[in-house]
Design a protein around this motif. Sequence first.
Motif, short mmCIF file in Angstrom:
data_model
loop_
_atom_site.label_atom_id
_atom_site.label_comp_id
_atom_site.label_asym_id
_atom_site.label_seq_id
_atom_site.Cartn_x
_atom_site.Cartn_y
_atom_site.Cartn_z
N MET A 31 0.82 -1.21 0.00
CA MET A 31 0.00 0.00 0.00
C MET A 31 0.85 1.26 0.00
O MET A 31 0.50 2.26 -0.62
N LEU A 32 1.96 1.21 0.68
CA LEU A 32 2.84 2.38 0.71
C LEU A 32 3.53 2.60 -0.63
O LEU A 32 3.80 3.74 -1.03
N GLU A 33 3.81 1.49 -1.33
CA GLU A 33 4.54 1.60 -2.59
C GLU A 33 3.61 1.83 -3.78
O GLU A 33 3.82 2.74 -4.59
N LEU A 34 2.61 0.99 -3.92
CA LEU A 34 1.62 1.11 -4.99
C LEU A 34 0.35 0.43 -4.50
O LEU A 34 0.18 -0.77 -4.67
N PRO A 35 -0.56 1.16 -3.86
CA PRO A 35 -1.74 0.53 -3.28
C PRO A 35 -2.66 -0.08 -4.33
O PRO A 35 -3.29 -1.12 -4.09
N TYR A 36 -2.73 0.58 -5.49
CA TYR A 36 -3.65 0.13 -6.54
C TYR A 36 -3.20 0.65 -7.89
O TYR A 36 -2.70 1.78 -8.01
N TYR A 37 -3.35 -0.18 -8.88
CA TYR A 37 -3.40 0.29 -10.26
C TYR A 37 -4.14 -0.77 -11.06
O TYR A 37 -4.19 -1.94 -10.69
N ASN A 38 -4.74 -0.35 -12.17
CA ASN A 38 -5.56 -1.28 -12.96
C ASN A 38 -4.70 -2.09 -13.94
O ASN A 38 -3.53 -1.77 -14.16
N SER A 39 -5.33 -3.11 -14.50
CA SER A 39 -4.66 -3.96 -15.48
C SER A 39 -5.19 -3.74 -16.89
O SER A 39 -4.97 -4.55 -17.78
N PHE A 40 -5.90 -2.63 -17.07
CA PHE A 40 -6.38 -2.26 -18.39
C PHE A 40 -5.26 -1.51 -19.13
O PHE A 40 -4.19 -1.26 -18.58
N PHE A 41 -5.51 -1.14 -20.36
CA PHE A 41 -4.63 -0.22 -21.12
C PHE A 41 -3.19 -0.72 -21.21
O PHE A 41 -2.23 0.03 -21.07
N GLN A 42 -3.05 -2.04 -21.43
CA GLN A 42 -1.73 -2.65 -21.64
C GLN A 42 -0.78 -2.38 -20.48
O GLN A 42 0.40 -2.09 -20.68
N THR A 43 -1.31 -2.50 -19.25
CA THR A 43 -0.54 -2.19 -18.04
C THR A 43 -0.57 -3.39 -17.10
O THR A 43 -1.55 -4.14 -17.07
N THR A 44 0.49 -3.56 -16.33
CA THR A 44 0.52 -4.62 -15.33
C THR A 44 1.18 -4.10 -14.07
O THR A 44 1.57 -2.93 -13.99
N ASN A 45 1.28 -4.95 -13.05
CA ASN A 45 2.01 -4.59 -11.84
C ASN A 45 2.76 -5.81 -11.33
O ASN A 45 2.40 -6.96 -11.65
N VAL A 46 3.78 -5.59 -10.54
CA VAL A 46 4.68 -6.66 -10.14
C VAL A 46 4.00 -7.74 -9.29
O VAL A 46 4.16 -8.93 -9.57
N PRO A 47 3.24 -7.40 -8.23
CA PRO A 47 2.61 -8.47 -7.43
C PRO A 47 1.67 -9.35 -8.24
O PRO A 47 1.63 -10.57 -8.03
N ALA A 48 0.92 -8.77 -9.18
CA ALA A 48 0.00 -9.57 -9.99
C ALA A 48 0.75 -10.56 -10.87
O ALA A 48 0.36 -11.73 -11.00
N VAL A 49 1.84 -10.10 -11.46
CA VAL A 49 2.64 -10.98 -12.31
C VAL A 49 3.27 -12.12 -11.48
O VAL A 49 3.24 -13.29 -11.87
N LYS A 50 3.82 -11.75 -10.32
CA LYS A 50 4.44 -12.77 -9.47
C LYS A 50 3.40 -13.78 -8.95
O LYS A 50 3.69 -14.98 -8.86
N LEU A 51 2.21 -13.29 -8.62
CA LEU A 51 1.17 -14.20 -8.15
C LEU A 51 0.71 -15.12 -9.27
O LEU A 51 0.49 -16.31 -9.05
N ALA A 52 0.56 -14.58 -10.48
CA ALA A 52 0.17 -15.42 -11.61
C ALA A 52 1.16 -16.56 -11.78
O ALA A 52 0.78 -17.73 -11.97
N ALA A 53 2.45 -16.24 -11.71
CA ALA A 53 3.48 -17.27 -11.85
C ALA A 53 3.42 -18.28 -10.72
O ALA A 53 3.58 -19.50 -10.92
N LYS A 54 3.16 -17.82 -9.50
CA LYS A 54 3.08 -18.72 -8.35
C LYS A 54 1.86 -19.64 -8.47
O LYS A 54 1.94 -20.84 -8.15
N LEU A 55 0.73 -19.10 -8.93
CA LEU A 55 -0.46 -19.93 -9.09
C LEU A 55 -0.26 -21.00 -10.15
O LEU A 55 -0.71 -22.14 -9.99
N VAL A 56 0.44 -20.65 -11.22
CA VAL A 56 0.77 -21.64 -12.25
C VAL A 56 1.67 -22.73 -11.65
O VAL A 56 1.50 -23.92 -11.93
#
Length: 466
Positions: A80-105
């Motif tokens: 939350m202090l670093e990046l509390p929120y950002y969307n995944s629209f408009f050809q954008t991503t964020n690091v925790p989402a990418v890492k979680l996707a890889a972990k779930l796989v």
Amino acid sequence: MATDKINTAAIQELDAAHYIHAFTDSQGLAKKGARVIVKGEGIYIWDSEGKRLIDGMSGLWCMNVGYGRKSIADAAHAQMLELPYYNSFFQTTNVPAVKLAAKLVEISPPHFNHVFFAGSGSEGNDTNLRLVRRYWDIVGQPERNIIISRNNAYHGSTIAGASLGGMSGMHEQQGVVAIPNIVHIDQPNYVEHGAGKTPEEFGIEAASWLEKKILEVGAERVAAFIGEPVQGAGGVVIPPSTYWPEIQRICDKYGILLIADEVICGFGRLGTWFGCEYFGFKPDLMTFAKGVTSGYIPLGGVMVGDRIADVLIKQGGEFNHGFTYSGHPTACAAALENIRIIQEEKLVEKVNKETGPYLKTKFATLNDHPLVSIAETCGFTAGLNLVKRKGATLHDCVAFDSDLEVGMICRGHMFGNGMIMRAVGDRMIIAPPLVTTVAQIDEMVALIRQCLDATLEDLKQRGLLD
């Protein structure tokens, strides 16, 4: 939060004035006053009056690693202090989402290599409906748009989720099933439908109901079958071992997509990472939520199998679907820490090898109680049936009149004596946190027996038993 600083009556008054609760008679609750929960630690919660309860339902099937995990709170706080929120629209991503996707796989069966994030299991199942119908449209078979589900199934509370589910009370309040081309078959409930058959024989018969429905509506029109590995909100309906392999065979025979709703069974509840692994089938889509963050922050989604992902990505173009909170960075950071805890503490293996078998043995001791016709478990889910009179066999037992709501009477004794156990009709169910120890299982089962005894005496005093 110190309970002596809380004015319970004042909170209840505000609650009654302003808060419409889920699946609740608001007028009835206002008269009674809501229970105010203020603290959790491990497998226990405390109310505003200082009463401690064993949380036998893991909150709502989700508190897998237990309450009070500071490291999950710290992970969320740092994100939350670093990046509390950002969307995944408009050809954008964020690091925790990418890492979680890889972990779930990493922790999913090998044919799952892609993830679609949502905010809940309901949103995940809405996504499944969109994915299934989009898949068949892309491959040139748009007439394949019928999805088959089961009576008494729970797949969420949105319009699509409730339509996919098979809860009659929810359908009645919609007027009709709101989403077209969703049909239902009976659930694989051995107690209700299995008289005269072994569980294994019944499993094959119950699966055959799917094939009959496919042929009834036309195999060329059927897109998918959806089911929970163990039906949770329907009363912990544990299918026979023969059921899911036969469902898989039927889906393969007709080329139908198979959806596993893993919102409850995922992340170790059955002693495997996902319920499909426990029962030995290979779904094309897996809905997840709840245990992915152990309920600390809302998060859900869908594991998308290669069969669908390859078509969607290579041939589908833009997929016009998504949510503001898809891949929410704070939720994903919490999920990563939650999964780290599950792996580091070997909770899946523990449920599989130690505490799950121990719960099975201890819970089965309740079979000797006069009110209990069957007490059964599957991993860290369990249920027992309350009956008026036992019979020579399971199917000869005499049930209570449903209007008596004996399950709710029993639930009252459970809550009153510090045990959270849910009533689904006259079936009492639990799904404890995966961190529950052997000693705590002993404590829990002893308390359940005490509450069953109290229920028995209560029913006698009401003249409801001979």
